[in-house]
Design a protein around this motif. Structure first.
Motif, mmCIF file in Angstrom:
data_model
loop_
_atom_site.group_PDB
_atom_site.id
_atom_site.type_symbol
_atom_site.label_atom_id
_atom_site.label_comp_id
_atom_site.label_asym_id
_atom_site.label_seq_id
_atom_site.Cartn_x
_atom_site.Cartn_y
_atom_site.Cartn_z
ATOM 1 N N VAL A 21 3.783 -1.642 10.760
ATOM 2 C CA VAL A 21 3.217 -0.466 11.260
ATOM 3 C C VAL A 21 2.713 0.274 9.754
ATOM 4 N N GLU A 69 6.014 -2.823 -0.975
ATOM 5 C CA GLU A 69 5.819 -1.742 -0.145
ATOM 6 C C GLU A 69 7.508 -2.314 0.506
ATOM 7 N N GLU A 71 10.527 -2.053 3.470
ATOM 8 C CA GLU A 71 10.484 -1.681 4.714
ATOM 9 C C GLU A 71 11.545 -2.082 5.528
ATOM 10 N N ASP A 100 6.681 -5.753 2.398
ATOM 11 C CA ASP A 100 5.077 -5.583 3.023
ATOM 12 C C ASP A 100 4.152 -5.680 1.750
ATOM 13 N N LYS A 121 -3.176 -7.952 3.611
ATOM 14 C CA LYS A 121 -1.867 -7.965 4.015
ATOM 15 C C LYS A 121 -1.112 -9.304 4.388
ATOM 16 N N THR A 190 6.348 1.940 5.200
ATOM 17 C CA THR A 190 7.049 1.954 3.868
ATOM 18 C C THR A 190 7.091 3.630 3.499
HETATM 19 MG MG MG Z 1 3.617 -1.685 4.904
#
Ligand code: MG
Length: 220
Positions: A21, A69, A71, A100, A121, A190
């Protein structure tokens, strides 16, 4: 095929699809100079991007800017589609903390040109994740603290109460489009405080009071 261990057991799960997300904390959307979306913004990482505590995060040669990041990660335990928010918790096996990892320079280029974020990513080692804490151990997933340290210095430290789209709504939304299968993961976005890491750094992520991971960054 990547596997993740379940805490306090010898069991493992095989990782399926990894849904992520974007912009799920208002302060992070602000630091990215992005608007808060009307619906959750979803992207996917390949399951081959998963690594565990103590493995190495590889900074690929194609990028000059690798960001952390931290999460909260939902682990799906039961396959279904069209799951109402009120039923969401029956489909969750547990939770983990994940990173992430993002090639921010490539992501910024992709945003500019309207091209996919897949490389930024989903590169190898972009999804470090902890062991799984079973749902029964977690009283309220929206009252957890997730934190990230780099070389012992806190970079991110936020309550999951600040999520824009909560765990139950994310499951309802994602399962309205994709079948959620046992072993799928949802990286829930995040909070603010993302930043760069360099080869030689040690990145730690924790689900405070439950579990943590620590990984070195190395040059490719
Ligand atoms: Mg992220």
């Amino acid at each position: 095929m990547r596997k993740i261990k379940i805490s306090e057991s010898t069991e493992e799960i095989v990782v399926g699809n990894i849904f992520c997300v974007g912009r799920n904390y208002a302060e992070h959307a602000k630091e990215m100079e992005s608007d808060v979306p009307v619906n959750p913004m979803i992207f996917i990482k390949p399951s081959s991007s998963i690594i565990s505590d103590g493995e190495k995060i590889i900074f690929p040669k194609i990028s000059k800017l690798l960001h952390h990041e931290v999460e909260l990660v939902i682990v799906i335990g039961k396959t279904a589609r069209h799951i109402p928010a009120s039923q969401a918790k029956n489909h969750i096996l547990g939770y983990a903390v994940g990173l992430d990892m993002t090639l921010r320079d490539l992501q910024n280029e992709a945003k500019k040109h309207g091209t996919p974020w897949t490389i930024a990513k989903g590169f190898d080692t972009s999804a470090p994740i902890s062991e799984i804490i079973r749902t029964e151990k977690i009283k309220d997933p929206q009252n957890l603290t997730i934190a990230c340290k780099v070389n012992g210095v806190i970079r991110q430290n936020v309550s999951t109460s600040e999520m824009i789209f909560k765990v139950d709504k994310l499951i309802e939304y994602i399962s309205s489009i994709f079948t959620l299968e046992a072993g799928d993961l949802i990286f829930t976005g995040t909070p603010a405080g993302v930043g760069a890491v360099q080869p030689g750094d040690i990145v730690e992520a924790e689900l405070t009071g439950y579990t943590r991971i620590s990984l070195p960054v190395i040059a490719a």
